[in-house]
Design a protein around this motif. Sequence first.
Motif, PDB file in Angstrom:
ATOM      1  N   ASP A 174      -9.331 -42.848  15.467  1.00  0.00           N
ATOM      2  CA  ASP A 174      -8.565 -41.701  15.968  1.00  0.00           C
ATOM      3  C   ASP A 174      -7.079 -41.998  16.116  1.00  0.00           C
ATOM      4  OD1 ASP A 174      -8.336 -43.216  18.310  1.00  0.00           O
ATOM      5  OD2 ASP A 174      -9.858 -42.090  19.393  1.00  0.00           O
ATOM      6  N   GLY A 175      -6.690 -43.269  16.086  1.00  0.00           N
ATOM      7  CA  GLY A 175      -5.275 -43.611  16.167  1.00  0.00           C
ATOM      8  C   GLY A 175      -4.733 -43.719  17.575  1.00  0.00           C
ATOM      9  N   HIS A 176      -5.529 -43.418  18.596  1.00  0.00           N
ATOM     10  CA  HIS A 176      -5.011 -43.513  19.967  1.00  0.00           C
ATOM     11  C   HIS A 176      -5.898 -44.347  20.897  1.00  0.00           C
ATOM     12  CE1 HIS A 176      -7.451 -39.643  20.241  1.00  0.00           C
ATOM     13  NE2 HIS A 176      -8.007 -40.394  21.174  1.00  0.00           N
ATOM     14  N   SER A 177      -7.139 -44.574  20.546  1.00  0.00           N
ATOM     15  CA  SER A 177      -8.022 -45.338  21.425  1.00  0.00           C
ATOM     16  C   SER A 177      -7.721 -46.831  21.349  1.00  0.00           C
ATOM     17  CB  SER A 177      -9.491 -45.106  21.047  1.00  0.00           C
ATOM     18  OG  SER A 177      -9.878 -43.781  21.322  1.00  0.00           O
ATOM     19  N   TRP A 178      -7.976 -47.520  22.460  1.00  0.00           N
ATOM     20  CA  TRP A 178      -7.835 -48.975  22.473  1.00  0.00           C
ATOM     21  C   TRP A 178      -8.894 -49.596  21.576  1.00  0.00           C
ATOM     22  CZ3 TRP A 178     -11.118 -52.971  23.797  1.00  0.00           C
ATOM     23  CH2 TRP A 178     -10.523 -54.236  23.931  1.00  0.00           C
ATOM     24  N   VAL A 179      -8.459 -50.551  20.746  1.00  0.00           N
ATOM     25  CA  VAL A 179      -9.358 -51.260  19.839  1.00  0.00           C
ATOM     26  C   VAL A 179      -9.229 -52.753  20.111  1.00  0.00           C
ATOM     27  CG1 VAL A 179     -10.011 -51.720  17.450  1.00  0.00           C
ATOM     28  CG2 VAL A 179      -9.078 -49.478  18.076  1.00  0.00           C
ATOM     29  N   GLU A 219     -11.629 -42.978  26.927  1.00  0.00           N
ATOM     30  CA  GLU A 219     -11.683 -42.424  28.279  1.00  0.00           C
ATOM     31  C   GLU A 219     -12.306 -41.034  28.234  1.00  0.00           C
ATOM     32  OE1 GLU A 219      -9.018 -43.918  27.042  1.00  0.00           O
ATOM     33  OE2 GLU A 219      -8.874 -45.668  28.360  1.00  0.00           O
ATOM     34  N   PHE A 220     -13.306 -40.849  29.087  1.00  0.00           N
ATOM     35  CA  PHE A 220     -13.997 -39.561  29.167  1.00  0.00           C
ATOM     36  C   PHE A 220     -14.266 -39.254  30.638  1.00  0.00           C
ATOM     37  CE2 PHE A 220     -18.178 -37.166  28.389  1.00  0.00           C
ATOM     38  CZ  PHE A 220     -17.517 -35.951  28.205  1.00  0.00           C
ATOM     39  N   PRO A 221     -13.234 -38.847  31.378  1.00  0.00           N
ATOM     40  CA  PRO A 221     -13.380 -38.616  32.820  1.00  0.00           C
ATOM     41  C   PRO A 221     -14.131 -37.315  33.121  1.00  0.00           C
ATOM     42  CG  PRO A 221     -11.161 -38.036  32.125  1.00  0.00           C
ATOM     43  CD  PRO A 221     -11.841 -38.613  30.918  1.00  0.00           C
ATOM     44  N   ILE A 222     -15.299 -37.431  33.725  1.00  0.00           N
ATOM     45  CA  ILE A 222     -16.120 -36.243  33.965  1.00  0.00           C
ATOM     46  C   ILE A 222     -16.648 -36.159  35.391  1.00  0.00           C
ATOM     47  CG2 ILE A 222     -16.853 -35.958  31.565  1.00  0.00           C
ATOM     48  CD1 ILE A 222     -19.430 -37.451  32.281  1.00  0.00           C
ATOM     49  N   LEU A 223     -16.439 -37.186  36.211  1.00  0.00           N
ATOM     50  CA  LEU A 223     -17.113 -37.232  37.503  1.00  0.00           C
ATOM     51  C   LEU A 223     -16.278 -36.695  38.655  1.00  0.00           C
ATOM     52  CD1 LEU A 223     -18.936 -40.676  37.204  1.00  0.00           C
ATOM     53  CD2 LEU A 223     -19.893 -38.386  36.901  1.00  0.00           C
ATOM     54  N   MET A 261       1.985 -40.110  33.182  1.00  0.00           N
ATOM     55  CA  MET A 261       0.578 -39.743  33.341  1.00  0.00           C
ATOM     56  C   MET A 261       0.297 -38.259  33.135  1.00  0.00           C
ATOM     57  SD  MET A 261      -0.653 -42.146  36.553  1.00  0.00           S
ATOM     58  CE  MET A 261      -2.040 -41.062  36.929  1.00  0.00           C
ATOM     59  N   ASN A 262       1.228 -37.404  33.488  1.00  0.00           N
ATOM     60  CA  ASN A 262       1.029 -35.961  33.340  1.00  0.00           C
ATOM     61  C   ASN A 262       1.699 -35.394  32.098  1.00  0.00           C
ATOM     62  OD1 ASN A 262      -0.485 -35.677  35.746  1.00  0.00           O
ATOM     63  ND2 ASN A 262       1.388 -35.705  36.955  1.00  0.00           N
ATOM     64  N   GLY A 263       2.179 -36.299  31.243  1.00  0.00           N
ATOM     65  CA  GLY A 263       2.874 -35.855  30.033  1.00  0.00           C
ATOM     66  C   GLY A 263       1.913 -35.411  28.939  1.00  0.00           C
ATOM     67  N   GLU A 264       2.458 -34.692  27.975  1.00  0.00           N
ATOM     68  CA  GLU A 264       1.650 -34.153  26.891  1.00  0.00           C
ATOM     69  C   GLU A 264       1.029 -35.250  26.035  1.00  0.00           C
ATOM     70  OE1 GLU A 264      -0.344 -31.857  24.179  1.00  0.00           O
ATOM     71  OE2 GLU A 264       0.387 -31.400  26.201  1.00  0.00           O
ATOM     72  N   GLU A 265       1.727 -36.370  25.863  1.00  0.00           N
ATOM     73  CA  GLU A 265       1.188 -37.450  25.032  1.00  0.00           C
ATOM     74  C   GLU A 265      -0.124 -37.980  25.601  1.00  0.00           C
ATOM     75  OE1 GLU A 265       4.171 -37.362  26.353  1.00  0.00           O
ATOM     76  OE2 GLU A 265       5.732 -37.678  24.826  1.00  0.00           O
ATOM     77  N   VAL A 266      -0.176 -38.082  26.907  1.00  0.00           N
ATOM     78  CA  VAL A 266      -1.396 -38.559  27.566  1.00  0.00           C
ATOM     79  C   VAL A 266      -2.471 -37.474  27.558  1.00  0.00           C
ATOM     80  CG1 VAL A 266      -2.389 -39.257  29.787  1.00  0.00           C
ATOM     81  CG2 VAL A 266      -0.222 -40.248  29.012  1.00  0.00           C
ATOM     82  N   MET A 267      -2.102 -36.253  27.904  1.00  0.00           N
ATOM     83  CA  MET A 267      -3.077 -35.168  27.969  1.00  0.00           C
ATOM     84  C   MET A 267      -3.691 -34.883  26.606  1.00  0.00           C
ATOM     85  SD  MET A 267      -3.153 -34.672  31.108  1.00  0.00           S
ATOM     86  CE  MET A 267      -4.333 -33.324  31.032  1.00  0.00           C
ATOM     87  N   ALA A 268      -2.911 -35.073  25.545  1.00  0.00           N
ATOM     88  CA  ALA A 268      -3.433 -34.827  24.196  1.00  0.00           C
ATOM     89  C   ALA A 268      -4.566 -35.788  23.865  1.00  0.00           C
ATOM     90  CB  ALA A 268      -2.308 -34.967  23.178  1.00  0.00           C
ATOM     91  N   VAL A 269      -4.439 -37.031  24.311  1.00  0.00           N
ATOM     92  CA  VAL A 269      -5.499 -38.019  24.083  1.00  0.00           C
ATOM     93  C   VAL A 269      -6.776 -37.617  24.811  1.00  0.00           C
ATOM     94  CG1 VAL A 269      -6.221 -40.389  24.546  1.00  0.00           C
ATOM     95  CG2 VAL A 269      -3.929 -39.936  23.642  1.00  0.00           C
ATOM     96  N   LEU A 270      -6.647 -37.253  26.079  1.00  0.00           N
ATOM     97  CA  LEU A 270      -7.829 -36.878  26.854  1.00  0.00           C
ATOM     98  C   LEU A 270      -8.470 -35.594  26.330  1.00  0.00           C
ATOM     99  CD1 LEU A 270      -6.689 -37.793  30.477  1.00  0.00           C
ATOM    100  CD2 LEU A 270      -8.048 -39.130  28.860  1.00  0.00           C
ATOM    101  N   GLN A 300     -12.917 -33.022  23.493  1.00  0.00           N
ATOM    102  CA  GLN A 300     -13.380 -32.163  22.397  1.00  0.00           C
ATOM    103  C   GLN A 300     -14.391 -32.893  21.526  1.00  0.00           C
ATOM    104  OE1 GLN A 300      -9.708 -30.988  20.518  1.00  0.00           O
ATOM    105  NE2 GLN A 300      -9.180 -29.537  22.134  1.00  0.00           N
ATOM    106  N   LEU A 301     -14.133 -34.168  21.271  1.00  0.00           N
ATOM    107  CA  LEU A 301     -15.073 -34.965  20.483  1.00  0.00           C
ATOM    108  C   LEU A 301     -16.408 -35.074  21.206  1.00  0.00           C
ATOM    109  CD1 LEU A 301     -15.800 -36.863  18.140  1.00  0.00           C
ATOM    110  CD2 LEU A 301     -14.749 -38.726  19.448  1.00  0.00           C
TER     111      LEU A 301
END
Length: 249
Positions: free
Chosen positions: A81-86, A130-134, A194-203, A208-209
């Motif tokens: 995806d180009g943004h996740s930690w590998v 990151e998949f924050p759901i709780l 943390m509240n910027g678009e670059e971060v929110m776009a990743v989450l 969506q995935l």
Amino acid sequence: MKAILTAALLTATALPAMAFDPAAMNDTEKAAFGAAVRDYLMANPEVLVEAINAMEERRMADESKNDKLLVEQNRDAIFDDGHSWVGGNPDGDITLVEFVDYRCGYCKKVNPELEELVQKDGNIRFIIKEFPILTAESEMAARFAVSLQQVAGPDAYKKAHDALMASRGPVNLESLTKLAEEVGADPKAVIDRMNGEEVMAVLRANKQLAQGMNIQGTPTFIIEGEMLRGIPQSGMAAAVEQIRAAKEG
């Protein structure tokens, strides 16, 4: 009664589908057949267990087949995806992906096992999503982790990831500021982003995935073409080896 049931079952299995038609029975025949079935099952409850087990096996097989199809349809978003930690071995023969929530007790429980597996195996490419759901703290921790990677790079991210997985304390601005300092990042830069678009776009992309793949809990793992919804009973190492063997075979 048992004789009636046996004859009916033999007829149903030995003849064409239309030969045994309960709808064609009259009321007396239906009552007799129903009573025979009930008496047989009461006398042989193991039949019900066998039937339930068979249904569960079919259900699991269908789910596994569908999950494999979902992985194949979303390969780029999962593995590149180009943004996740590998981490791990970028050239490993097998890729392990984890959808994680930093407030998830099961994620915390399995994390040491994952770390040991990746280190000892030496041939696993490991991806974290990151998949924050709780909770609200889940969301805050995920934003922090993504922001930290964007600001300070993958090494700082991994140190913070491990710390968040090990922590049982609260997640707030104070604790995250301290953590940013501990991993050598500029706390203000990380918090401000943390509240910027670059971060929110990743989450958003991760969410969506996950929704597209019907992922509703954490941890969820994808190992090559297989999806594991939760921690496998056999352990992560055994699961990896089984999938690796199937891939090589």
